[in-house]
Structures are given as structure tokens and as C-alpha cells.
Design a protein around this motif. Structure first.
Motif, mmCIF file in Angstrom:
data_model
loop_
_atom_site.group_PDB
_atom_site.id
_atom_site.type_symbol
_atom_site.label_atom_id
_atom_site.label_comp_id
_atom_site.label_asym_id
_atom_site.label_seq_id
_atom_site.Cartn_x
_atom_site.Cartn_y
_atom_site.Cartn_z
ATOM 1 N N ILE A 163 14.035 -2.062 -20.098
ATOM 2 C CA ILE A 163 14.137 -2.145 -18.639
ATOM 3 C C ILE A 163 13.693 -0.833 -18.009
ATOM 4 O O ILE A 163 13.009 -0.818 -16.978
ATOM 5 N N PHE A 164 14.075 0.301 -18.639
ATOM 6 C CA PHE A 164 13.651 1.610 -18.140
ATOM 7 C C PHE A 164 12.132 1.683 -18.029
ATOM 8 O O PHE A 164 11.587 2.214 -17.047
ATOM 9 N N THR A 165 11.436 1.175 -19.051
ATOM 10 C CA THR A 165 9.976 1.230 -19.063
ATOM 11 C C THR A 165 9.384 0.461 -17.891
ATOM 12 O O THR A 165 8.476 0.945 -17.198
ATOM 13 N N ILE A 166 9.907 -0.740 -17.671
ATOM 14 C CA ILE A 166 9.410 -1.578 -16.572
ATOM 15 C C ILE A 166 9.662 -0.905 -15.228
ATOM 16 O O ILE A 166 8.770 -0.811 -14.373
ATOM 17 N N VAL A 167 10.898 -0.409 -15.040
ATOM 18 C CA VAL A 167 11.247 0.238 -13.772
ATOM 19 C C VAL A 167 10.427 1.513 -13.577
ATOM 20 O O VAL A 167 10.008 1.823 -12.453
ATOM 21 N N ALA A 168 10.184 2.248 -14.658
ATOM 22 C CA ALA A 168 9.409 3.487 -14.557
ATOM 23 C C ALA A 168 7.978 3.216 -14.097
ATOM 24 O O ALA A 168 7.409 3.986 -13.316
ATOM 25 N N ILE A 169 7.393 2.123 -14.584
ATOM 26 C CA ILE A 169 6.034 1.759 -14.149
ATOM 27 C C ILE A 169 6.018 1.474 -12.651
ATOM 28 O O ILE A 169 5.166 1.972 -11.911
ATOM 29 N N TYR A 170 7.004 0.673 -12.209
ATOM 30 C CA TYR A 170 7.095 0.371 -10.780
ATOM 31 C C TYR A 170 7.460 1.623 -9.976
ATOM 32 O O TYR A 170 7.025 1.786 -8.827
ATOM 33 N N GLY A 171 8.273 2.494 -10.588
ATOM 34 C CA GLY A 171 8.636 3.736 -9.917
ATOM 35 C C GLY A 171 7.427 4.608 -9.651
ATOM 36 O O GLY A 171 7.280 5.166 -8.560
ATOM 37 N N TYR A 172 6.551 4.701 -10.634
ATOM 38 C CA TYR A 172 5.324 5.481 -10.459
ATOM 39 C C TYR A 172 4.475 4.900 -9.328
ATOM 40 O O TYR A 172 3.980 5.639 -8.467
ATOM 41 N N LEU A 173 4.326 3.589 -9.336
ATOM 42 C CA LEU A 173 3.500 2.945 -8.308
ATOM 43 C C LEU A 173 4.101 3.132 -6.915
ATOM 44 O O LEU A 173 3.377 3.358 -5.938
ATOM 45 N N GLU A 174 5.436 3.057 -6.824
ATOM 46 C CA GLU A 174 6.102 3.201 -5.528
ATOM 47 C C GLU A 174 6.006 4.639 -5.021
ATOM 48 O O GLU A 174 5.756 4.881 -3.842
ATOM 49 N N TRP A 175 6.209 5.606 -5.920
ATOM 50 C CA TRP A 175 6.096 7.013 -5.523
ATOM 51 C C TRP A 175 4.659 7.343 -5.132
ATOM 52 O O TRP A 175 4.427 8.121 -4.209
ATOM 53 N N LYS A 176 3.689 6.769 -5.847
ATOM 54 C CA LYS A 176 2.280 7.020 -5.532
ATOM 55 C C LYS A 176 1.941 6.480 -4.142
ATOM 56 O O LYS A 176 1.208 7.124 -3.384
ATOM 57 N N LYS A 177 2.481 5.319 -3.821
ATOM 58 C CA LYS A 177 2.261 4.739 -2.503
ATOM 59 C C LYS A 177 2.841 5.651 -1.423
ATOM 60 O O LYS A 177 2.202 5.898 -0.380
ATOM 61 N N THR A 178 4.046 6.154 -1.658
ATOM 62 C CA THR A 178 4.680 7.071 -0.699
ATOM 63 C C THR A 178 3.865 8.352 -0.559
ATOM 64 O O THR A 178 3.654 8.857 0.552
ATOM 65 N N LEU A 179 3.392 8.872 -1.694
ATOM 66 C CA LEU A 179 2.603 10.101 -1.683
ATOM 67 C C LEU A 179 1.282 9.894 -0.950
ATOM 68 O O LEU A 179 0.867 10.742 -0.154
ATOM 69 N N ASP A 180 0.632 8.762 -1.186
ATOM 70 C CA ASP A 180 -0.639 8.462 -0.508
ATOM 71 C C ASP A 180 -0.441 8.326 0.996
ATOM 72 O O ASP A 180 -1.255 8.809 1.791
ATOM 73 N N ASN A 181 0.655 7.682 1.401
ATOM 74 C CA ASN A 181 0.934 7.504 2.830
ATOM 75 C C ASN A 181 1.211 8.836 3.512
ATOM 76 O O ASN A 181 0.762 9.081 4.634
ATOM 77 N N SER A 182 1.945 9.718 2.822
ATOM 78 C CA SER A 182 2.248 11.027 3.409
ATOM 79 C C SER A 182 0.984 11.876 3.510
ATOM 80 O O SER A 182 0.824 12.663 4.450
ATOM 81 N N SER A 183 0.076 11.710 2.544
ATOM 82 C CA SER A 183 -1.191 12.453 2.577
ATOM 83 C C SER A 183 -2.031 12.022 3.757
ATOM 84 O O SER A 183 -2.685 12.841 4.401
ATOM 85 N N LYS A 184 -2.020 10.721 4.068
ATOM 86 C CA LYS A 184 -2.780 10.207 5.211
ATOM 87 C C LYS A 184 -2.242 10.762 6.515
ATOM 88 O O LYS A 184 -2.994 11.070 7.437
ATOM 89 N N LEU A 185 -0.904 10.880 6.575
ATOM 90 C CA LEU A 185 -0.284 11.402 7.804
ATOM 91 C C LEU A 185 -0.628 12.855 8.028
ATOM 92 O O LEU A 185 -0.644 13.344 9.159
ATOM 93 N N GLU A 186 -0.886 13.587 6.913
ATOM 94 C CA GLU A 186 -1.180 15.010 7.024
ATOM 95 C C GLU A 186 -2.648 15.290 7.346
ATOM 96 O O GLU A 186 -3.004 16.437 7.634
ATOM 97 N N LEU A 187 -3.506 14.271 7.256
ATOM 98 C CA LEU A 187 -4.921 14.464 7.551
ATOM 99 C C LEU A 187 -5.109 14.810 9.033
ATOM 100 O O LEU A 187 -4.481 14.212 9.885
ATOM 101 N N PRO A 188 -5.941 15.786 9.321
ATOM 102 C CA PRO A 188 -6.151 16.167 10.733
ATOM 103 C C PRO A 188 -6.868 15.069 11.492
ATOM 104 O O PRO A 188 -7.756 14.387 10.960
ATOM 105 N N LYS A 189 -6.457 14.865 12.719
ATOM 106 C CA LYS A 189 -7.099 13.832 13.542
ATOM 107 C C LYS A 189 -8.388 14.365 14.159
ATOM 108 O O LYS A 189 -8.455 15.490 14.635
ATOM 109 N N LEU A 190 -9.443 13.560 14.113
ATOM 110 C CA LEU A 190 -10.749 13.962 14.647
ATOM 111 C C LEU A 190 -10.811 13.678 16.140
ATOM 112 O O LEU A 190 -10.215 12.734 16.612
#
Length: 211
Positions: free
Chosen positions: A184-211
């Protein structure tokens, strides 16, 4: 089928079986909260690791015991680290490991494996393949826990590697409930990585300077 998976428990004290199940349950809660980037990962993890330290000490599984003792300490550190804020913003959000932290991770791995091997030799327990695998996995998990406490997304990669190895390892040792936990840890860890990556990608977009 039931006899095959659980026959090793017939000679175990009832208290030890109950404690292992409780530790598994809290461990699953902890990984789930980690996936959700929820600070409850740490108090639930503290309960699980405290029980496992006791059980693994009884079972003379030194590497595993040290892993959980380290988890316990790092959970206290991570709990504090995750609560730090700058004003209303979290001071240490999800981020990517730096080159400096990669060097520290390598040092942690080498030191941990060397230490665990020394302990096994000291107690005369370095006699089976368990000890070799256990030493390697201990190093992997030490890095994973350190990175999780620092909220680095790469922690999930180390958890996944360690969890996959631990599934057959714990089953071979005779701890079926714990082996199932790592599936179960393995399955949750895979989803955990994907969820954290989504959060990280969204925060990176917010930090991009507006043109």
C-alpha cells in the motif's frame, strides 16, 4: 492461502500481533497524510514508529529498528519545519532538491549503510542476505525521510524504491502485515509523487512574471 501468509504468527504473543497491526494502521495514515501534504503525517508517524522501534528491538532487527528510531526523530524535526511561516505563507513549501542537498543525501546514505553494517557485525547478525538488503534499504529510507522533512519532492522516489524492496523483504522475514503495508505504501507513494508534482507545477506557474 491464509495459512501460507499468516502461519508465522501462531507462536507470536497476542500483544505483539495487535501492536504490529496498530503500527501498520498509523503508518498507512501517515503516508496518506504525506501524500496530501498534510502536517498530520508527523503525529501519526510518531505513533507508528514508536511501536515499531519496540517490536523491532524484540525481533533483533537492528537496521529496521534504527530506521524507525530515525523516523521518530525526523518526524519531530519535520513537524517543526513544516509549521514555520513567513507571515501567512509557509516558509518551506514543496520544492526540488538542490545540488548541495544531493551531496548531503549521498553522505547520509554512505554514513547510514556503514553504520548499519557495523552494528550488524558487532552483534554477529551479518549472517544472512537480510542483513545486506536491510543495510541498503536503511540508507535509502534515511534519505527519503530527510527529504520529506525538508519537503523535497524527490523524497517520494526514495520511498518508492525502498517500499518495493521491503515488500518481499518483510514477507521473507515473516512479518506479513508489514509486508502488505509496504504494498500500500508503494501505491500511495506513487500517487504522492504525482500529487506533489502537480502542486509544485501549479506554484511555479503562479511565480512566473506576467507579461
Amino acid at each position: 492461502m491464509i495459512e501460507y501468509f499468516f502461519s508465522q504468527y501462531k507462536d507470536y504473543p497476542t500483544l505483539d500481533i495487535v501492536l504490529e497491526i496498530v503500527a501498520v494502521i498509523f503508518g498507512l495514515f501517515s503516508v496518506w497524510y504525506a501524500k496530501k501534504d498534510n502536517i498530520l503525517v508527523f503525529p501519526t508517524g510518531l505513533v507508528s514508529t514508536f511501536i515499531y522501534v519496540y517490536l523491532l528491538w524484540k525481533w533483533t532487527l537492528w537496521g529496521d529498528m534504527m530506521i524507525n528510531g530515525y523516523y521518530f526523530i525526523m518526524s519531530i524535526y519535520g513537524w517543526y519545519h513544516w509549521t514555520r511561516k513567513k507571515g501567512d505563507a509557509v516558509e518551506f513549501p514543496i520544492s526540488v532538491i538542490s545540488n548541495h542537498e544531493k551531496k548531503i543525501a549521498i553522505i547520509i546514505f554512505i554514513f547510514t549503510v556503514t553504520f548499519v553494517v557495523s552494528v550488524y557485525h558487532y552483534f554477529g547478525k551479518f549472517t544472512t542476505w537480510f542483513a545486506y538488503v536491510d543495510s541498503f534499504v536503511t540508507g535509502i529510507f534515511f534519505i527519503g525521510m530527510w527529504l520529506m522533512a525538508k519537503r523535497k519532492i524527490e523524497n517520494w522516489i526514495f520511498w518508492i524504491i525502498g517500499d518495493v524492496i521491503s515488500i518481499p523483504l518483510y514477507f521473507a522475514k515473516g512479518f506479513t502485515f508489514t509486508s502488505f503495508q509496504y504494498i500500500i505504501f508503494t501505491i500511495v507513494a506513487i500517487y504522492g509523487y504525482l500529487e506533489w508534482k502537480k502542486t509544485l507545477d501549479n506554484s511555479s506557474k503562479l511565480e512566473l512574471p506576467k507579461l
